[in-house]
Each structure stands twice: as structure tokens, then as C-alpha cells.
Scaffold this active site. Structure first.
Site, short mmCIF file in Angstrom:
data_model
loop_
_atom_site.label_atom_id
_atom_site.label_comp_id
_atom_site.label_asym_id
_atom_site.label_seq_id
_atom_site.Cartn_x
_atom_site.Cartn_y
_atom_site.Cartn_z
N LYS A 253 -13.92 4.38 1.55
CA LYS A 253 -12.78 4.43 0.61
C LYS A 253 -12.68 3.10 -0.12
O LYS A 253 -12.61 3.06 -1.36
CB LYS A 253 -11.49 4.68 1.38
CG LYS A 253 -10.21 4.38 0.62
CD LYS A 253 -8.96 4.72 1.39
CE LYS A 253 -8.38 3.57 2.10
NZ LYS A 253 -7.60 2.61 1.29
N ASN A 254 -12.73 1.99 0.62
CA ASN A 254 -12.44 0.69 0.01
C ASN A 254 -13.60 0.11 -0.78
O ASN A 254 -13.43 -0.89 -1.48
CB ASN A 254 -11.94 -0.29 1.08
CG ASN A 254 -10.56 0.11 1.61
OD1 ASN A 254 -9.90 0.99 1.02
ND2 ASN A 254 -10.14 -0.46 2.70
N CYS B 138 0.18 2.04 1.19
CA CYS B 138 0.80 2.09 2.51
C CYS B 138 1.88 1.01 2.64
O CYS B 138 1.70 -0.11 2.20
CB CYS B 138 -0.25 1.86 3.60
SG CYS B 138 -1.30 3.29 3.85
N ARG C 188 3.17 -6.73 -0.30
CA ARG C 188 1.96 -6.49 -1.09
C ARG C 188 2.15 -6.80 -2.57
O ARG C 188 1.96 -5.96 -3.44
CB ARG C 188 1.45 -5.06 -0.88
CG ARG C 188 1.25 -4.73 0.59
CD ARG C 188 0.62 -3.38 0.77
NE ARG C 188 -0.84 -3.45 0.57
CZ ARG C 188 -1.62 -2.37 0.70
NH1 ARG C 188 -1.10 -1.21 0.95
NH2 ARG C 188 -2.92 -2.47 0.53
N ASP D 274 -7.50 -3.43 9.27
CA ASP D 274 -7.51 -1.96 9.16
C ASP D 274 -7.90 -1.28 10.46
O ASP D 274 -7.83 -0.05 10.54
CB ASP D 274 -8.46 -1.51 8.04
CG ASP D 274 -7.91 -1.88 6.68
OD1 ASP D 274 -8.66 -1.78 5.69
OD2 ASP D 274 -6.74 -2.30 6.61
N ARG E 15 -5.71 10.26 2.91
CA ARG E 15 -5.94 9.22 1.89
C ARG E 15 -7.28 8.53 2.14
O ARG E 15 -7.91 8.06 1.21
CB ARG E 15 -4.82 8.18 1.93
CG ARG E 15 -3.47 8.70 1.52
CD ARG E 15 -2.50 7.59 1.30
NE ARG E 15 -3.14 6.56 0.50
CZ ARG E 15 -2.72 5.29 0.47
NH1 ARG E 15 -1.67 4.94 1.19
NH2 ARG E 15 -3.32 4.40 -0.26
#
Ligand code: EPZ
Length: 420
Positions: free
Chosen positions: A22-23, A116, A121, A305, A397
Site C-alpha cells: 500500500k505505502n 487513520c 498528522r 505500523d 484500506r
């Protein structure tokens, strides 16, 4: 209502392949806007954050289609820079369109990003760096408005090795006038992947003395075909599920070179690991020891994570553990849910303190964020009885099919669609 139902207490025995990252995929999607023509992302993960990014790109004028597991993006008709699509508020990576729209069109307008709820952030580091490249920011109806006549290369010192800020500045620097130096940038493998992708498009990015990214601006970039790397966090999640259930699993297509910090902890717990090319054979039948002091840190430190999934795996260790979360200020929501399962967890400042529990008891729990949800699945696999995890949308997600993967690892898990 949809939920994941797990019958726990069974050691995982089986094998699974690891999906693409994903990242890595999300910043590469933003980067595709920088080249006119059709980019093909091979093995792009089918996760909702990718769908959110492609919805935004279609709003901007891109044509997007799937060919089996390859995602094709034609940016020839890219014309808009004003992002109104609600997807932009659903995840953090929408802010990466700042760098690529400024690089391609000199303008960008978008809402503050979502993502999230694991901390404030802010994007101050992103904006400071872009301002030093000549970008002017104004705020209009709660949207970020950015414009620049010509992006100028310059020297930037990041106050924190922010992954997203490093990525945004790379996206802006590759087509800037002159050379940009980013000191103190993030070293996560996903940043490396973005650099590799951009260089394949014709950018000129290199690391100097291991601390500074040097980007020589070029006139234009060309579209490419690129394969997304496997997801190190998904692989780490399943390894920690094996720890929680004292199982023995084989994972295929694992980016083992990117899991060094986890490997150290898995062995300290008593796990035994064999790596054969991109396959990992992991025996966690004796992974019973607690971990006195783990700190989440920017790469190559232990990844934030995997913090919640590690905590879940440590709830049944034979000695106390402590995990200090140094990256996000409030990434502890899953700990409350684990406590409902009889885990013995206390939060002190930013430290998760875990005492050995005799067992975890299956119950109804709710995922409030992506990796917290993964931790609840890990705990449910170890718990006695049945655990129901609601909030599947958070898991989707980042995990293309965690239920199928865990089933292939021997877990008793299913997705249930309960009609109201
Ligand atoms: C990326 O988020 C990842 N997301 C996150 O993964 C990951 O946890 C994080 O990097 C750290 O590794 C994606 O790649 C899409 P940061 P990002 O900027 O870029 C503060 C997941 O579960 N900060 O490195 O948002 C920030 O508040 C997700 O896959 C500022 O203060 O992370 C945080 O405390 C969750 N100002 C810290 O830095 C800024 O301008 C790290 O943030 C930027 C960041």
C-alpha cells in the site's frame, strides 16, 4: 452489518503469498501524474486507498482501468488541479498530489488530508519544504491552495524524517529548475521505491553520504511500466499472527530485506526463521518470550505500523513487555479493545506496558484504524472462543484480503454479512 468472525486458539499452519505494498503504491500513483501518457503499475494492490487515489485522478482528467492485476493510468488529458472528490478526505496520501500537481501544472487545490486517527498528522513539514521551492500557499474554504510559477531547486533540512514530506518534496523536485538537496529525509523502503520509479521515468535522484537526497531537475518525465514491491507490513502482520498462535507458517514473496527490525524481535521472542530467496519459513512454536524494551522509530527502526500487532502477539508471552510509540502520539486505540479480551495492558505516557495473561477471551471488538484492526485479528486468532471484529472497512484500506490470507495460513476466520 459486516464483521470478521474468528475461532481462535488454533496454531497457524499453512502458507500465503504477500500482496503488493500500500505505502509503495500510493506515492507512485501520485507520481504517475508527472508524466504525460500511460503508466502501468503491475501487481497494484486492490485496496480501498488505491481506489480513493484513482477516483481523485479520474476527477483530474486521467483515464484509469485495470488489466487483471495491473492498473493502467492515462494522464494525457490531465487538466484539472482542483480536487473536490470526497476520497481526498478519506486518506492521508491525497496530500501527495500537492507535489505532483505542482510539478505538472504549477497549481494544486485540495482539502486537508484524512487518514487513520492515530495523531494530529499535520503537513507543516511538507508545506515548509515546498515554500522554500517557491510555492505560495493560501487557504480558501478550508482547502489548501498552492501555486508556483517555477519550482526552484534548493537545500531543505527536514525537522523530522517524515515519510510523506520526503515523498512530496521528491515529487516537486524532479521537474524543478536546478538541484534540490533534502537533508534528513525518510529512508523507508517505500521512499526508495518512489525514487526508483521516478528515476525509471527519467528523473535524477540519488543519496549523497547516506543522509542527503540530491535531485537534479529535468525537463520532462516519461510514463513507464513498474511492478509494485511486496508489502512489508502485511508480511510482518502474518509473522506476528504466527507468534500469537505459536504456529509455523511459510510466506511467499516477502521483502525480507525490509524486515530487519522485526526479525531481531521475532528471534528474541524465540522464533526460528529460515529465508529461502523470497520465501520465509517461520517456526513460532517457541516464540513465548516477552520483549523488555521495543521502541518504534523511523526506518530502519522498528516500524510503527507493526506496533499494535506486536502488542497483540505479546499479550500471551511468558514475561512482561514494553513498547514505546515514538512516531505517532495517539496510536493506542487497539490496546483498549485488547483489554476487553482480557489482555493485561497499561498505557503510560507513550509506553504500552504488557503483563503476561494466562489466556485471551474471544469477544466483540471494533477496529478504529487500519493496523489496530489487524492487531485485533491477530489477538482473535490467539484467543479462546469466538471473536467478532467490526470495522472491516479499516482493514480493507491496506489488506486486499486478510480473511483469505489467514484462511490459507490455517486460521478459522470468515467474513460475515449480517443483514440488519
Ligand atoms: C506514512 O505516513 C505511512 N503512510 C504510515 O502508514 C506510517 O505509519 C508513517 O509513514 C510512518 O512510517 C503512507 O505511507 C501512506 P510521517 P505519513 O509523515 O507520511 C509527524 C499505515 O498504517 N509529521 O512520517 O503520514 C506526524 O504527525 C500508515 O499504513 C508532522 O508533524 O507519516 C507523525 O507524528 C499509518 N508534520 C510523524 O511526523 C508533517 O508535516 C510521522 O509522520 C509530517 C509529519
Amino acid at each position: 452489518m459486516e464483521y470478521i468472525r474468528i475461532k481462535g486458539g488454533i496454531p497457524l499452519r499453512g502458507e500465503a503469498g504477500i500482496q503488493s505494498s500500500k505505502n509503495a503504491a500510493l506515492p507512485i500513483l501520485a507520481a504517475a501524474l508527472l508524466a504525460k501518457g500511460t503508466t502501468v503499475l503491475e501487481k497494484c494492490p486492490r485496496i480501498t486507498d488505491v481506489y480513493h487515489m484513482t477516483a481523485i485522478m479520474e476527477e483530474l482528467g486521467c483515464r484509469i482501468w485495470w488489466e487483471e492485476e495491473n492498473l493502467c493510468i492515462d494522464t494525457s488529458q490531465l487538466s484539472r488541479f482542483d480536487i473536490c472528490c470526497p476520497s481526498a478526505r478519506c486518506m492521508r496520501s491525497s496530500c501527495l498530489f500537492l507535489g505532483s500537481l505542482l510539478g505538472r501544472l504549477g497549481q494544486a487545490r485540495l482539502p486537508y488530508p484524512g487518514g487513520c486517527v492515530i495523531g494530529k498528522r499535520p503537513i507543516d513539514i511538507h508545506m515548509e519544504g515546498l515554500k522554500s521551492m517557491g510555492v505560495v500557499f493560501t487557504e480558501q474554504e478550508e482547502k489548501i491552495n498552492a501555486s508556483v510559477s517555477r519550482l526552484e531547486g534548493c537545500r531543505i533540512q527536514l525537522s523530522y524524517p517524515s515519510v510523506g514530506a520526503t515523498e512530496n518534496l521528491l515529487l516537486a523536485a524532479v521537474l524543478a529548475e536546478g538541484t534540490t538537496q533534502i537533508k534528513g529525509g525518510a529512508k523507508e523502503p517505500e521512499v526508495e521505491e518512489l525514487s526508483r520509479f521516478l528515476n525509471q521515468m527519467g528523473a535524477r535522484i540519488r543519496w549523497k553520504d547516506g543522509e542527503t537526497l540530491v535531485i537534479k531537475g529535468v525537463k520532462s518525465l516519461s510514463p513507464v511500466t513498474y511492478q509494485i514491491v511486496p508489502d512489508r507490513i502485511v508480511a510482518g502482520t502474518y509473522l506476528l499472527a504466527a507468534v500469537a498462535t505459536r504456529g509455523k507458517i511459510t510466506l511467499h514473496n516477502v521483502p525480507w530485506g525490509h524486515l530487519g527490525a522485526l526479525e531481531v524481535q521475532l528471534m528474541k521472542m524465540g522464533g526460528r526463521i529460515r529465508v529461502l530467496d523470497h520465501d520465509v519459513i517461520f517456526d513460532a512454536s517457541e516464540a513465548v518470550h516477552g520483549l523488555k524494551e521495543v521502541r518504534t522509530l523511523p526506518y530502519p527502526g522498528f516500524p510503527t505500523d507493526l506496533q499494535s500487532q506486536l502488542a497483540a502477539a505479546l499479550t500471551l508471552a511468558d514475561s512482561p513487555s514494553q513498547i514505546e510509540e515514538t512516531v505517532f502520539e495517539s496510536r493506542f486505540a487497539a490496546m483498549e479493545e485488547l483489554t476487553k479480551m482480557q489482555a493485561r495492558i497499561k498505557i503510560k505516557e507513550r509506553k504500552i506496558q504488557i503483563q503476561p495473561a494466562a489466556f485471551l477471551k474471544g469477544t466483540d471488538v471494533h477496529a478504529g484504524d487500519l493496523r489496530g484492526g489487524a492487531a485485533l485479528v491477530v489477538a482473535g486468532l490467539a484467543a479462546q472462543g469466538v471473536t467478532k471484529v467490526t470495522g472491516c472497512e479499516f482493514l480493507e484500506r491496506g489488506y486486499s484480503d486478510i480473511v483469505k490470507d489467514i484462511q490459507s495460513l490455517g486460521g478459522r476466520i470468515e467474513k460475515v454479512n449480517q443483514q440488519p
